[in-house]
Design a protein around this motif. Sequence first.
Motif, short mmCIF file in Angstrom:
data_model
loop_
_atom_site.label_atom_id
_atom_site.label_comp_id
_atom_site.label_asym_id
_atom_site.label_seq_id
_atom_site.Cartn_x
_atom_site.Cartn_y
_atom_site.Cartn_z
N HIS A 149 38.44 51.77 33.04
CA HIS A 149 38.36 52.08 34.45
C HIS A 149 37.81 53.45 34.84
O HIS A 149 38.60 54.53 34.97
CB HIS A 149 39.85 51.57 34.96
CG HIS A 149 40.00 52.18 36.57
ND1 HIS A 149 39.62 50.89 37.29
CD2 HIS A 149 40.15 53.01 37.37
CE1 HIS A 149 39.78 51.23 38.51
NE2 HIS A 149 40.01 52.72 38.53
N HIS B 33 35.48 51.71 39.72
CA HIS B 33 35.23 51.16 38.61
C HIS B 33 33.72 50.88 38.68
O HIS B 33 33.30 50.19 39.20
CB HIS B 33 36.04 50.07 38.38
CG HIS B 33 36.09 49.31 36.80
ND1 HIS B 33 37.13 48.84 36.39
CD2 HIS B 33 35.01 49.53 35.96
CE1 HIS B 33 36.88 48.54 34.97
NE2 HIS B 33 35.63 48.81 34.85
N CYS C 72 42.52 46.70 40.41
CA CYS C 72 40.94 46.57 40.53
C CYS C 72 40.34 45.37 39.93
O CYS C 72 40.88 44.81 38.88
CB CYS C 72 40.63 47.75 39.47
SG CYS C 72 38.97 47.85 38.95
#
Length: 203
Positions: free
Chosen positions: A92, A144, A49
């Motif tokens: 997250h 996210h 991410c």
Amino acid sequence: MADEHVVVEDPGNFPPPEDTVERLWAPQRMSYVLRDTEGHVDKPKAKECPFCAGPKKDDAEGLVAWRGTYVFAIMNLYPYNVGHMMVCPYRHVGLITELDDSELFEFEKATTLAMAVMGHVSHPDGYNIGINQGEAGGAGVATHLHQHIVPRWNGDSNFMPIVAQTRAMPILLDDQRRAYAAEFEKLAPSFGLPLRGTVSIDL
Ligand SMILES: [Zn+2]
């Protein structure tokens, strides 16, 4: 045998193509901190991410302009307009409804700080601020949460598509990041925010 009940709809009745606002946000489907360990920007690490990866790096490498306690400000590697920033929680989470009260307060407060920083450094004529939540909502990194803060200038829609394709952007981006970071340091206290927060989670 022809079916007399088949109705072909008039294409003119179909919903119109994307309106101006939707087109504005479309390029942000491309995410931004995509540099691999060799520094290449074209080969994204598909599994990492980018909003979790950014704050783990130092400010310059991670494109981080400011670090709060619960959220941080980061430059968009593929900005829709010069100076495009984002505010993200360290955690997250995908939706603003998943933030706790402390995170939510700093998330919104930092958005106003980022806008003020942008105003002092870049003197835009206007701003676009917003969140695309979930893939259906147009989020490039749907898992996210990230709030876009995009400076706008009168007439900028004429050159933005060209700017967005410019290869030199990552270099200009760090100049922009440093200018923003310096302004964050000046303005953060007056917004009740830390110069550099003690991060609330293990990155
Ligand atoms: Zn993440």
